[in-house]
Design a protein around this motif. Structure first.
Motif, mmCIF file in Angstrom:
data_model
loop_
_atom_site.group_PDB
_atom_site.id
_atom_site.type_symbol
_atom_site.label_atom_id
_atom_site.label_comp_id
_atom_site.label_asym_id
_atom_site.label_seq_id
_atom_site.Cartn_x
_atom_site.Cartn_y
_atom_site.Cartn_z
ATOM 1 N N LEU A 35 0.825 -1.207 0.000
ATOM 2 C CA LEU A 35 0.000 0.000 0.000
ATOM 3 C C LEU A 35 0.862 1.260 0.000
ATOM 4 O O LEU A 35 0.557 2.231 -0.697
ATOM 5 N N PHE A 36 1.940 1.259 0.781
ATOM 6 C CA PHE A 36 2.821 2.423 0.817
ATOM 7 C C PHE A 36 3.427 2.695 -0.556
ATOM 8 O O PHE A 36 3.606 3.849 -0.949
ATOM 9 N N SER A 37 3.748 1.623 -1.284
ATOM 10 C CA SER A 37 4.397 1.797 -2.590
ATOM 11 C C SER A 37 3.476 2.509 -3.582
ATOM 12 O O SER A 37 3.941 3.181 -4.512
ATOM 13 N N ASN A 38 2.154 2.372 -3.384
ATOM 14 C CA ASN A 38 1.191 2.987 -4.297
ATOM 15 C C ASN A 38 1.036 4.497 -4.081
ATOM 16 O O ASN A 38 0.321 5.160 -4.835
ATOM 17 N N LEU A 39 1.695 5.020 -3.060
ATOM 18 C CA LEU A 39 1.582 6.449 -2.752
ATOM 19 C C LEU A 39 2.823 7.233 -3.176
ATOM 20 O O LEU A 39 2.973 8.401 -2.817
ATOM 21 N N GLY A 40 3.712 6.575 -3.926
ATOM 22 C CA GLY A 40 4.896 7.257 -4.428
ATOM 23 C C GLY A 40 5.825 7.722 -3.328
ATOM 24 O O GLY A 40 6.050 7.011 -2.343
#
Length: 452
Positions: free
Chosen positions: A293-298
């Protein structure tokens, strides 16, 4: 070397640091979500403030009255069969066993802290592959991160109660709250995810509350307060005479619950914002779902990941430190060792067991470090969680309730703002309710494992 005393705030934060651990942080949100939301929180709080609180005060009173390491305190406080009772103090080995595999997990967190500075996995399958590679294929990373955590923990304990343990918690516990509040503030901006998280956690579903839910909540309450492993009694032995143990205990419980709830809001905000699986728990939740999920927030996701994994790292370190102190304190008192020599001896055992845990995950050596189809890591986890911790909690509650003189307990608690009526209720609960509650928890844990 003298065993110096905690300040009032130092004791509260250090004991809270021991209580606020990784298990509580990643167990609590999922257990709340899957067991009736705020209905579970109500049950959990009720049990924390009654049965768990009673047992917690029992262990604190043991350490406060004994004023020494656990083995010596049993000897001092037992009116007869002193040598036999002092053997019970060696339950502190439970803390050493927990520390050995616990630091392996903290090592994983350290790896993810550094990983968050670069690219995090973008899909659940990539995240699962990364985590699997870390624990079963990358032996070097596993050993390096465990060793780094090991040296941090033992350096802190080597500094003593005031300059090491208290100073660490005075820095890390407020930092943990700041990091969680930053994550919470960002959660506000996630709109629907945040509102769904609040509904999931705080709208009660009493139909989800059953007998096994109550026992699970009770088990979590005992586990999260580090009872039965001698950390509570050891820290209490270093407590300043002016510290009110009843008020301090309530503060510790409040911090423990507050961290769990804050973490629950943060975790489920991200889970709902990205329609992820709400039933995942433990490493799967932390290292797979949330990392993805964190990776999807750039770039923002990298910052959030760094803050999130550092907060878990802080929680883990403060707990691990508390696990080392009981045995080190015993060696210092019993043999007149310097603190550094004492922790070096404890350190040898912890390091050997920890390395064995790392090798028990590594694919090429996993079979060598397995017994009865379980990894060495899982064996230590099972032994401590299901046998030694409940055993320790029962022994402490029985000893305080039936062996220590009632007059000594009465004098201690009434001098700390407890009325005679409340004392009698506490004393009755410690003797006749707490032991049965612990037995029920242990039986439930065995039953739950048998169902798997």
């Amino acid at each position: 070397m003298s065993h110096n005393k905690f300040s009032k705030i130092g004791f509260v934060l250090s004991m809270a640091g021991s209580a606020v651990g990784l298990g509580n942080i990643w167990k609590f949100p999922t257990m709340v979500g899957n067991n009736g939301g705020s209905a579970f929180i109500a049950v959990y709080l009720s049990l924390m403030l009654t049965i768990a609180f009673v047992a917690f005060l029992g262990e604190i009173s043991f350490g406060r009255l004994g004023g020494s390491d656990v083995v010596h305190s049993f000897y001092i406080l037992a009116p007869k069969h002193k040598k036999l009772w002092s053997m019970a103090g060696f339950l502190m080995i439970t803390a050493v066993l927990i520390a050995s595999f616990y630091m392996v997990v903290i090592g994983w967190l350290l790896y993810y802290v550094f990983r968050s500075f670069s690219a995090l996995p973008k899909t659940a399958s990539e995240a699962g592959e990364l985590f699997n590679t870390l624990i079963s294929l990358d032996l070097t990373a596993g050993l390096i991160t465990f060793t780094a955590v090991f040296f941090v923990v033992f350096y802190v304990v080597s500094r003593g109660v005031k300059s090491g343990i208290e100073k660490l918690n005075l820095i890390m516990m407020p930092s943990l709250f700041v990091l969680l509040l930053c994550l919470l503030l960002y959660s506000f901006s996630m709109g629907e995810g945040f509102s769904k998280a609040l509904k999931f956690l705080f709208i009660p579903d009493f139909s989800a509350i059953h007998a096994d839910t109550v026992l699970a909540a009770l088990g979590l309450a005992f586990f999260s307060l580090s009872m039965g492993v001698c950390t509570v009694s050891t820290y209490s032995a270093s407590l300043d005479d002016k510290t009110n143990i009843v008020k301090s205990s309530l503060s510790i419980i409040a911090i423990d619950v507050m961290v769990g709830i804050l973490m629950g809001i943060v975790v489920f905000t991200f889970i709902f914002a990205f329609d992820a699986d709400t039933t995942q728990a433990g490493p799967g939740l932390i290292f797979v779902s949330l990392a993805t999920l964190f990776s999807n927030l750039g770039f923002v996701g990298n910052l959030l990941g760094i803050a999130f994994f550092i907060s878990l790292f802080f929680a883990g370190i403060t707990s691990a430190v508390s696990m080392i102190e009981p045995f080190a304190f015993y060696l210092i008192n019993k043999f007149g060792m310097s603190r550094k020599k004492a922790i070096s001896i404890v350190g040898v055992f912890v390091y050997i067991l920890g390395v064995a845990c790392v090798f028990s995950f590594y694919a090429e050596t996993a079979d060598t470090f397995a017994l009865f189809g379980k990894s060495f890591f899982d064996i230590l986890d099972y032994l401590t969680s299901n046998i030694l911790m409940p055993l320790g909690a029962i022994i402490f509650s029985y000893f305080v309730g039936f062996i220590i003189k009632k007059e000594s307990l009465y004098e201690l608690f009434t001098s700390h703002s407890m009325s005679k009526k409340v004392f009698e209720i506490w004393y009755f609960a410690l003797r006749y309710i707490v032991p049965f509650a612990i037995i029920a928890i242990a039986a439930y844990q065995f039953w739950a494992l048998a169902q798997k």
